[in-house]
Scaffold this motif. Structure first.
Motif, PDB file in Angstrom:
ATOM      1  N   HIS A 189       6.324  -5.331  11.186  1.00 12.98           N
ATOM      2  CA  HIS A 189       5.577  -4.380  10.358  1.00 12.98           C
ATOM      3  C   HIS A 189       5.417  -4.924   8.934  1.00 12.98           C
ATOM      4  CE1 HIS A 189       5.402  -0.280   8.196  1.00 12.98           C
ATOM      5  NE2 HIS A 189       4.188  -0.676   8.497  1.00 12.98           N
ATOM      6  N   ILE A 190       6.501  -5.478   8.400  1.00 12.54           N
ATOM      7  CA  ILE A 190       6.458  -6.053   7.048  1.00 12.54           C
ATOM      8  C   ILE A 190       5.532  -7.279   7.035  1.00 12.54           C
ATOM      9  CG2 ILE A 190       7.838  -7.271   5.299  1.00 12.54           C
ATOM     10  CD1 ILE A 190      10.179  -5.354   6.107  1.00 12.54           C
TER      11      ILE A 190
ATOM     12  N   SER B 288       1.866  -6.244   7.454  1.00 16.50           N
ATOM     13  CA  SER B 288       1.373  -5.566   6.243  1.00 16.50           C
ATOM     14  C   SER B 288       1.095  -6.563   5.125  1.00 16.50           C
ATOM     15  CB  SER B 288       2.401  -4.539   5.748  1.00 16.50           C
ATOM     16  OG  SER B 288       2.640  -3.582   6.724  1.00 16.50           O
ATOM     17  N   ARG B 289       1.903  -7.618   5.057  1.00 19.34           N
ATOM     18  CA  ARG B 289       1.717  -8.632   4.000  1.00 19.34           C
ATOM     19  C   ARG B 289       0.594  -9.611   4.366  1.00 19.34           C
ATOM     20  NH1 ARG B 289       5.861  -8.818   0.250  1.00 19.34           N
ATOM     21  NH2 ARG B 289       5.367 -10.957  -0.337  1.00 19.34           N
TER      22      ARG B 289
ATOM     23  N   ARG C 158      -2.887   1.182   7.785  1.00 20.03           N
ATOM     24  CA  ARG C 158      -1.434   1.351   7.991  1.00 20.03           C
ATOM     25  C   ARG C 158      -1.082   1.835   9.399  1.00 20.03           C
ATOM     26  NH1 ARG C 158      -0.297   3.414   1.945  1.00 20.03           N
ATOM     27  NH2 ARG C 158      -0.346   1.349   1.048  1.00 20.03           N
TER      28      ARG C 158
ATOM     29  N   TYR D 279      12.236   5.121  12.747  1.00 18.16           N
ATOM     30  CA  TYR D 279      11.820   4.158  11.715  1.00 18.16           C
ATOM     31  C   TYR D 279      10.531   4.644  11.036  1.00 18.16           C
ATOM     32  CZ  TYR D 279       9.589   0.075   9.640  1.00 18.16           C
ATOM     33  OH  TYR D 279       8.949  -0.760   8.759  1.00 18.16           O
TER      34      TYR D 279
ATOM     35  N   PHE E 295       8.959   7.806  11.163  1.00 18.33           N
ATOM     36  CA  PHE E 295       8.960   9.126  10.508  1.00 18.33           C
ATOM     37  C   PHE E 295      10.175   9.376   9.621  1.00 18.33           C
ATOM     38  CE2 PHE E 295       6.088   9.617  14.109  1.00 18.33           C
ATOM     39  CZ  PHE E 295       4.984  10.126  13.460  1.00 18.33           C
TER      40      PHE E 295
ATOM     41  N   PHE F 141      11.861   6.656   7.944  1.00 21.93           N
ATOM     42  CA  PHE F 141      11.987   5.668   6.874  1.00 21.93           C
ATOM     43  C   PHE F 141      10.638   5.280   6.255  1.00 21.93           C
ATOM     44  CE2 PHE F 141      12.906   1.411   5.087  1.00 21.93           C
ATOM     45  CZ  PHE F 141      13.933   1.786   4.233  1.00 21.93           C
ATOM     46  N   TYR F 142       9.699   4.895   7.114  1.00 19.11           N
ATOM     47  CA  TYR F 142       8.400   4.455   6.573  1.00 19.11           C
ATOM     48  C   TYR F 142       7.638   5.615   5.922  1.00 19.11           C
ATOM     49  CZ  TYR F 142       3.484   3.300   6.414  1.00 19.11           C
ATOM     50  OH  TYR F 142       2.195   3.155   5.998  1.00 19.11           O
TER      51      TYR F 142
ATOM     52  N   PRO G 243       8.594   8.583   4.670  1.00 23.73           N
ATOM     53  CA  PRO G 243       9.097   9.027   3.363  1.00 23.73           C
ATOM     54  C   PRO G 243       8.758   8.036   2.251  1.00 23.73           C
ATOM     55  CG  PRO G 243      10.781   9.335   5.012  1.00 23.73           C
ATOM     56  CD  PRO G 243       9.662   8.590   5.678  1.00 23.73           C
ATOM     57  N   SER G 244       8.795   6.743   2.562  1.00 20.39           N
ATOM     58  CA  SER G 244       8.500   5.764   1.507  1.00 20.39           C
ATOM     59  C   SER G 244       7.037   5.849   1.110  1.00 20.39           C
ATOM     60  CB  SER G 244       8.858   4.352   1.968  1.00 20.39           C
ATOM     61  OG  SER G 244       7.878   3.869   2.838  1.00 20.39           O
ATOM     62  N   GLU G 245       6.196   6.312   2.045  1.00 14.94           N
ATOM     63  CA  GLU G 245       4.776   6.416   1.727  1.00 14.94           C
ATOM     64  C   GLU G 245       4.423   7.744   1.084  1.00 14.94           C
ATOM     65  OE1 GLU G 245       1.945   6.957   4.831  1.00 14.94           O
ATOM     66  OE2 GLU G 245       0.451   5.708   3.851  1.00 14.94           O
ATOM     67  N   SER G 246       5.057   8.829   1.568  1.00 11.80           N
ATOM     68  CA  SER G 246       4.571  10.127   1.104  1.00 11.80           C
ATOM     69  C   SER G 246       5.635  11.108   0.614  1.00 11.80           C
ATOM     70  CB  SER G 246       3.769  10.788   2.237  1.00 11.80           C
ATOM     71  OG  SER G 246       4.601  10.980   3.362  1.00 11.80           O
TER      72      SER G 246
ATOM     73  N   TYR H 119      14.129   1.894  -1.459  1.00 12.44           N
ATOM     74  CA  TYR H 119      12.731   2.217  -1.164  1.00 12.44           C
ATOM     75  C   TYR H 119      11.756   1.366  -1.981  1.00 12.44           C
ATOM     76  CZ  TYR H 119      13.549   5.947   2.157  1.00 12.44           C
ATOM     77  OH  TYR H 119      13.896   6.644   3.292  1.00 12.44           O
TER      78      TYR H 119
ATOM     79  N   TYR I 248      11.553  -1.946  -0.292  1.00 13.82           N
ATOM     80  CA  TYR I 248      10.809  -1.818   0.970  1.00 13.82           C
ATOM     81  C   TYR I 248       9.301  -1.723   0.694  1.00 13.82           C
ATOM     82  CZ  TYR I 248       9.299   0.228   5.430  1.00 13.82           C
ATOM     83  OH  TYR I 248       8.654   0.505   6.616  1.00 13.82           O
TER      84      TYR I 248
ATOM     85  N   LEU J  16       6.152  -4.203   1.683  1.00 12.73           N
ATOM     86  CA  LEU J  16       4.937  -3.770   2.402  1.00 12.73           C
ATOM     87  C   LEU J  16       3.692  -3.814   1.502  1.00 12.73           C
ATOM     88  CD1 LEU J  16       6.158  -0.644   4.415  1.00 12.73           C
ATOM     89  CD2 LEU J  16       5.703  -2.893   5.311  1.00 12.73           C
ATOM     90  N   ARG J  17       3.903  -4.179   0.248  1.00 13.09           N
ATOM     91  CA  ARG J  17       2.823  -4.202  -0.749  1.00 13.09           C
ATOM     92  C   ARG J  17       2.135  -2.843  -0.845  1.00 13.09           C
ATOM     93  NH1 ARG J  17       0.549 -10.226   0.524  1.00 13.09           N
ATOM     94  NH2 ARG J  17       2.094 -11.300  -0.697  1.00 13.09           N
ATOM     95  N   MET J  18       2.954  -1.819  -0.948  1.00 12.77           N
ATOM     96  CA  MET J  18       2.420  -0.457  -1.043  1.00 12.77           C
ATOM     97  C   MET J  18       2.265  -0.034  -2.497  1.00 12.77           C
ATOM     98  SD  MET J  18       4.679   1.362   1.867  1.00 12.77           S
ATOM     99  CE  MET J  18       4.148   3.049   1.721  1.00 12.77           C
TER     100      MET J  18
ATOM    101  N   GLY K 145       3.732   8.876  -2.338  1.00  9.67           N
ATOM    102  CA  GLY K 145       3.965  10.276  -2.703  1.00  9.67           C
ATOM    103  C   GLY K 145       2.743  11.123  -2.427  1.00  9.67           C
TER     104      GLY K 145
END
Lengths: 174, 173
Positions: free
Chosen positions: A23-24, A27-28, A35, A88, A90, A92-93, A95-98, B160, B163, B167-169, B173
């Motif tokens: 995934h990493i 994404s890179r 996503r 992973y 829902f 970890f990923y 929460p890091s996004e939203s 985070y 991480y 992922l280059r995010m 939020g």
């Protein structure tokens, strides 16, 4: 315990590791890829690894007899992997996004030890930003539509999950 | 085949017990409570399997046997519990996406405007409530009128942040 059996038992964790690392890397290497697609590719690769390991080593182990015994064990490892991948994505990923808590921590981290007042926090991150970002995500994933400045729901997986969580809340007396 | 159906039975039993207990006496810490309940169910099942095998009772052939089967049972059951707990977090905290979707769906053919949504989902609900959660969880503390991260909060933010960098995010939020 024999090595073949041990490899089969560990395969869901190997699958999870493959999923997270890929995934990493995806994404890179391919920032243009959406996503959800990057996650789908990585998740599928992890599942293929679990299946490959269990097919390659399950037959060599004497723990599970051929037939329903071995088939059931293989389904169990795949189910374990799918649950771990779900955690992973829902747990970890996502929460890091939203997650708002993570975003708030990131804002506080940026200013170091001096911290922020509520007004400073709300200038950087507020309800308008939160609602706007979520409406955009719901629109781009076609879970809602916009007509004349108004939003309307469409039948979707997210709507189903929302209703399921609502039901779980009622069951748990929340 | 043996561990899989038993893991499903154990998991469904854990959820059923949780539903009954939580309705009768809601715990103050949902996650810890369910984790404790799940560990108890796991222990009881494993003890039951070993006792049945040792006593060589009639149903012993239908139960997981040996170390590999027991590990298989525990990993399937454990992963189901973890996945359920991940979903359970949506029950505990109000997901804004779900709140938005539920409100839009409820509005039916009339739909909702952005401003109507903002009236119901304001800073107090979406931001301040989460700040209070961070304080309650020991990740942030209040220093006068300023919010400051605790070492635990800094560690979580660093995990985070790394991480997201990998992922280059964007900020998210």
């Amino acid at each position: 315990m024999e090595t073949a059996a041990l490899l089969c038992l560990l395969s869901p964790f190997g699958g999870l590791l493959t999923c997270a690392v890929l995934h990493i890397l995806v994404s890179r290497a391919a920032p243009g890829l959406s996503r959800p697609r990057a996650l789908a590719v990585s998740g599928l690769a992890g599942l293929v690894l679990v299946l490959a390991v269990t097919l390659a080593f399950g037959g060599r182990s004497t723990v599970w007899t051929p037939g329903p015994d071995r088939a059931g064990a293989t389904v169990g490892w795949m189910l374990t992997y799918l649950c771990l991948a779900y955690c992973y994505i829902f747990g970890f990923y996502n929460p890091s996004e939203s997650a708002r808590r993570i975003r708030l921590l990131v804002e506080l981290r940026a200013v170091g030890g001096r911290g922020l007042t509520l007004d400073e926090i709300l200038t950087a991150y507020n309800a308008r930003i939160i609602v706007e970002a979520r409406l955009q995500r719901l629109l781009s994933s076609r879970q809602i539509v916009e007509r004349g400045g108004r939003y309307f729901a469409k039948p979707s997986a997210m709507l189903f999950i929302t209703k399921a969580v609502g039901l779980l809340r009622i069951l748990l007396g929340k | 085949m043996r561990p899989l159906p038993w893991a499903l039975v154990a998991f469904l039993l854990s959820v059923a017990v949780q539903v009954v207990v939580w309705r009768l006496r809601p715990p103050s810490t949902g996650y810890v409570g369910f984790l404790g309940l799940s560990a108890t169910v796991l222990s009881l099942f494993l003890a039951g399997f070993w006792s049945a095998q040792s006593a060589q009772v009639g149903v012993a052939d239908l139960l997981p046997r040996g170390l590999a089967d027991s590990i298989s049972f525990a990993t399937v059951y454990g992963s189901l519990v973890l996945a359920y707990m991940t979903t359970y977090s949506a029950v505990q905290g109000d997901s804004p996406t779900m709140a938005i979707l539920a409100r839009i769906e409820k509005s039916g053919s009339a739909g909702l405007t952005f401003e109507m949504l903002l009236k119901e989902l304001d800073d107090q609900i979406l931001v301040v409530a989460r700040l209070n959660d961070l304080i309650a969880g020991g990740l942030v503390r209040q220093n006068g009128d300023r919010y400051v991260m605790t070492p635990r909060g800094a560690l979580m933010a660093a995990v985070y942040a790394t991480y997201r960098k990998l992922l280059r995010m964007e900020k998210g939020g």
